[in-house]
Enzyme design. Structure first.
Site, PDB file in Angstrom:
ATOM      1  N   ARG A 172      -0.243   9.786  -2.495  1.00  0.00           N
ATOM      2  CA  ARG A 172       0.181  11.074  -3.056  1.00  0.00           C
ATOM      3  C   ARG A 172       1.074  10.896  -4.284  1.00  0.00           C
ATOM      4  O   ARG A 172       1.145  11.775  -5.138  1.00  0.00           O
ATOM      5  CB  ARG A 172       0.919  11.889  -1.990  1.00  0.00           C
ATOM      6  N   CYS A 177      13.502  11.175   6.299  1.00  0.00           N
ATOM      7  CA  CYS A 177      13.533  10.784   7.710  1.00  0.00           C
ATOM      8  C   CYS A 177      14.953  10.794   8.255  1.00  0.00           C
ATOM      9  O   CYS A 177      15.157  10.725   9.467  1.00  0.00           O
ATOM     10  CB  CYS A 177      12.896   9.406   7.913  1.00  0.00           C
ATOM     11  N   LYS A 233       0.868  -1.169   0.000  1.00  0.00           N
ATOM     12  CA  LYS A 233       0.000   0.000   0.000  1.00  0.00           C
ATOM     13  C   LYS A 233       0.912   1.227   0.000  1.00  0.00           C
ATOM     14  O   LYS A 233       1.348   1.692   1.032  1.00  0.00           O
ATOM     15  CB  LYS A 233      -0.903   0.005   1.244  1.00  0.00           C
ATOM     16  N   GLU A 238       9.139  17.057  14.654  1.00  0.00           N
ATOM     17  CA  GLU A 238       9.655  16.807  13.309  1.00  0.00           C
ATOM     18  C   GLU A 238       8.944  17.735  12.329  1.00  0.00           C
ATOM     19  O   GLU A 238       7.731  17.636  12.133  1.00  0.00           O
ATOM     20  CB  GLU A 238       9.431  15.353  12.916  1.00  0.00           C
TER      21      GLU A 238
END
Length: 498
Positions: free
Chosen positions: A176, A280, A172, A382
């Site tokens: 976007r 990240c 999955k 973050e």
């Protein structure tokens, strides 16, 4: 308008009752739509994977590896096509997209070693006429849920290793930027992968929750924000699934007084502003030890940021592309507003950046804060955008304490020429991935990727050796073939070698 559907059982499936726009972030215009899978569509993908599993499980590892070799060849042949899809839907500069793609292909390359990776362990005569061995057997149907920021690489952290270990897979990807995964699924089938071994369902929370709840799915891999990672992990494990959920980060770079200031500034520019900070492993905090080091760092960063080129990712002369959506652009701008309100010094302000000919694009210029403190939200949270915060401390110990106290423990680095300081830092810092003069210490494919603290939920990292452990179950077999007439009679004591 083109609708991106799903890839299930080797075929394209529509299910376009619910759709969502897919934007080109550089223009701000929707150029495609993506179908959001219903519960029934996700279940059909799981069923296709389940049907393909018995034959794939019993396919010799060498034959699985041969499919991977062909897959790698096709990926490299179609690299430019896939990179163009990444740039069109994510927005990152195409040479950055190529770097992402190549790092993903390296995991496929590692997976080609399946016959060696899946070899078991054997002990002859573990007891009288007894042999004992361990095997690594696949789990069954497994799934991956991946983020928007690396639409090719992060999925490739998961499914090549899962599939080469004998599992079947349901991916999955982010809704976007779905097209790269769909094209790669076609190439995987062209490489000879049987129908149903690899399936792609596009969707939203409906798709995620269906994967989490379905009893056929044995394991879930996830990369995304920490709140969602925690939800994925708690829900998956409550449903009896194995789970690795990689969450958020606030990656610090310590700048020691002895570090080469030009080397530091050059590396921090790429680490903080590459891919518009949507990584990240991006460095979002520079911890300068001493005011002299901080002042020098700020001046050198200001000089380089004046030359920072921001524009569409199709132009490789640009350093940075747009953010993924308008909503995320506004969110990051909001953090910059908040930093000013909190009292940090905004040295470079990218909020009013205009890109000629792309006035509706989701662009934001690089932002640089000085005098940031641990109490500020721009330090604690973050941001996931092109914002670098400089924190000033007096000692290495103070810098390390700052990092250790943060809730995230994904990546960190130190810039120094002092081997003793570097060794102390790497040995004692409470972070999962550590660099010495390397600002993005992303492990290569034959190591494993993962953070500590609230950056990872689960015991095993992504790709590398940990992937074999995650996507297989160890089975140990103890076997005895006694000689005729060798019975020792009934024994009730626990068996030993004594």
């Amino acid at each position: 308008m083109t609708i991106v559907g799903h890839f299930i059982g080797g075929k394209h499936v529509a299910d376009a009752e619910r759709t969502q726009d897919v934007f080109n972030p550089a223009t701000g215009s929707p150029e495609k739509q993506v179908a959001l899978a219903s519960k029934q569509t996700v279940e059909s993908a799981i069923a296709a994977a389940e049907a393909a599993y018995p034959a794939w499980r019993n396919t010799p590892p060498l034959k699985r590896a041969r499919v991977m070799f062909k897959f790698k060849e096709l990926l490299e042949k179609h690299a430019d096509e896939i990179v163009a899809l990444i740039t069109a839907e994510h927005g990152k500069v195409s040479n950055d997209a190529m770097g992402e793609f190549q790092r993903g292909v390296e995991v496929v390359e590692y997976a080609c070693g399946a016959p060696e990776l899946l070899k078991g362990e054997h002990s002859k005569n573990a007891g009288p006429d007894i042999d004992c061995w361990s095997e690594f057997q696949p789990l069954g149907v497994v799934a991956g849920i991946t983020p928007f920021n690396f639409p090719a690489m992060v999925p490739m952290w998961m499914y090549p290793m899962a599939i080469v270990c004998g599992n079947t897979f349901v991916l999955k990807p982010s809704e976007r930027d779905p097209s790269a995964s769909m094209r790669i699924a076609e190439l995987f089938q062209e490489a000879g992968l049987p129908d149903g071994v690899f399936n792609v369902v596009n969707g939203d929370k409906v798709a995620v929750d269906t994967l989490l709840a379905n009893k056929t799915v044995q394991a879930i891999s996830f990369v995304g924000s920490t709140p969602i990672a925690e939800y994925i992990y708690s829900t998956a494990t409550a449903n009896g699934k194995r789970c690795q959920a990689l969450g958020g980060a606030k990656n610090h770079a310590i700048v020691m007084p002895d570090a080469d200031p030009d080397y530091v500034a050059d590396n921090l520019m790429g680490a903080a502003y590459g891919s518009a900070g949507e990584r990240c492993m991006a460095i979002s905090v520079a911890v300068a030890v001493g005011d002299e080091a901080a002042d020098t760092l700020i001046e050198k960063l200001k000089t380089r940021m004046a030359d920072l080129k921001v524009g569409p990712g199709t132009d490789v002369s640009n350093d940075m592309g747009p953010l993924i959506t308008s909503a995320h652009q506004q969110k990051v701008k909001g953090y910059v507003d908040l930093g000013v309100k909190e009292g940090a010094t905004l040295v470079v302000d990218g909020r009013e950046l205009e890109v000629e000919g792309h006035d509706k694009g989701f662009f934001l210029g690089g932002c640089l804060f000085d005098h940031v403190t641990a109490e500020m939200k721009i330090y604690q949270e973050e941001i996931f955008g092109p914002v670098l915060c400089v924190v000033r401390v007096e000692t290495l110990q103070e810098a390390m304490q700052l990092i250790d106290d943060h809730e995230y423990g994904n990546g960190t680095c130190i810039f120094t020429r002092d081997g003793e300081a570097a060794r102390y830092f790497t040995d004692n810092i409470k972070v999962g991935m550590v660099g010495v003069n390397v600002p993005l210490p992303v492990p290569v494919a034959y190591h494993s990727f993962g953070g500590w603290k609230r950056s990872l939920f689960g015991d095993l990292y992504a790709y590398g050796p940990d992937a074999v452990r995650f996507y297989t179950r160890r089975k140990t077999i103890t076997q005895r073939w006694p000689s005729a007439g060798s019975s020792e009679g009934v024994r009730f004591a626990f068996p030993t070698n004594k």
